[in-house]
Write an enzyme that holds these catalytic residues in place. Sequence first.
Site, PDB file in Angstrom:
ATOM      1  N   SER A 303       0.810  -1.225   0.000  1.00 34.16           N
ATOM      2  CA  SER A 303       0.000   0.000   0.000  1.00 34.16           C
ATOM      3  C   SER A 303       0.836   1.264   0.000  1.00 34.16           C
ATOM      4  O   SER A 303       1.898   1.318   0.642  1.00 34.16           O
ATOM      5  CB  SER A 303      -0.909   0.025   1.232  1.00 34.16           C
ATOM      6  N   HIS A 377      -7.542  -0.041   5.949  1.00 33.41           N
ATOM      7  CA  HIS A 377      -7.152  -1.436   6.164  1.00 33.41           C
ATOM      8  C   HIS A 377      -7.265  -1.854   7.627  1.00 33.41           C
ATOM      9  O   HIS A 377      -7.699  -2.974   7.921  1.00 33.41           O
ATOM     10  CB  HIS A 377      -5.737  -1.673   5.638  1.00 33.41           C
TER      11      HIS A 377
END
Length: 451
Positions: A303, A377
């Site tokens: 990410s 997340h």
Amino acid sequence: MNMTFLQEMFNNITQRDALLRRRHGYNTNPDHADLVGACRALLESDGEASSIALASRALAMYERLDGTQRRLFFARLAEEFAADPTRIDQAYATYRETRDNATLNTLFAACEPRRQELFRRLNLASDGTYQLVRMREDLLALRREHPELTGIDADFAHLFASWFNRGFLMLKRIDWNTPASLLERIIHYEAVHEIHDWNDLRRRLDTRDRRCFAFFHPAIGDEPLIFVEVALCKGLPDHIQPILAGEDSEVESPEDADTAAFFGISNCQTGLRGISFGNFLIKQVVQELKQELPQLKHFVTLSPVPGFARWLEAQRDDDSTSETQREALDAMDEPGWHRDPERAEALKAVVRPMAARYLAQEKNDRGLPLNPVARFHLGNGAELHRINWLGDVSAKGLEQAAGLMVNYLYVLNDIERNHENYTANATVACSSEVRDLARKARKQQAKGEPR
């Protein structure tokens, strides 16, 4: 009766009616007042057939408005299609006297702005749902400079949360055999790592070591809502450039992989901002991959860390920042610093601990992590697993995150517990490695001298 057939029939009638009206001098350049009149007629309609035709006509009018006329239309919606305060007061007074379900329902109905019923009726038109999504996109572009329109946005968000709930979403896999028109949309909507051309896209859909999945909604056809790109790997990846370039893949067949790495999640419809799809998407894709490739052991992201470079810049003027940290931040101003191995290694020892502090400890005014990707997340139940130094050395990666990328790990047995702890207490689930880095950041700060 088949409602799709009925909608298409009345849409065709509306189109023929519009053609006849143009031939007889009908105004083909309506203004916002014409559209408001059409909306009032739609709300007053008591027949399903006529409502479909009126909804189609109103949405066609909206499409012909220019930017100024659309703003004026939204202003009229805010002022004239709100809830009636007198009606609310009367309904509340009655409810206070009786406190029963009937008067409570009357109160609820009085509190609902008339706009919501208008949007429901506009949704009767063929392709009405997608046109309303695009209408909200226009509204979002205006809202910052026109806060009086916020109430309209709240109405859209309220309705879209129901219309686009998980029960209506359809998961589809995207591959090289997907129709070209949809593949073009994937190229256009990719928001994390730009897809440069068709060869680049083909590489990202390689059945050997790639997967791509998207959510669709039956009311808007082949327009994707959100999609995720997955790389099948051996071990957890720590750099994005080899994945994007397709270099040095150790996976000769899908069965060779032990890790599924989510390296790009892109929301496609601006008009659906704030409607959560990503958490459902990741969890369902994990189940799909687990079913297809049961040997997979790790589900992890690679990410970006948007906003980290801006946060680092703010630390220069913070009294708690040590001289060593300031020197490191100053050194990162020099072009090409990441290409000097000795300098990059020295900076790594300072910046990674600061990143651990930023991701795990720095909070916004709601007590949640500053970083939006971390919030996403961690809220899904993932663990902040690893901070990858120079994981993205593209111009964008260096500018927004000093080259850092992060692995968020989805451990299937831990997802629910992590999610509950995060939701209840904003607890950030971290690996021991990240916790050690955060402690190191505190020690570095302790060496700082107030200026």
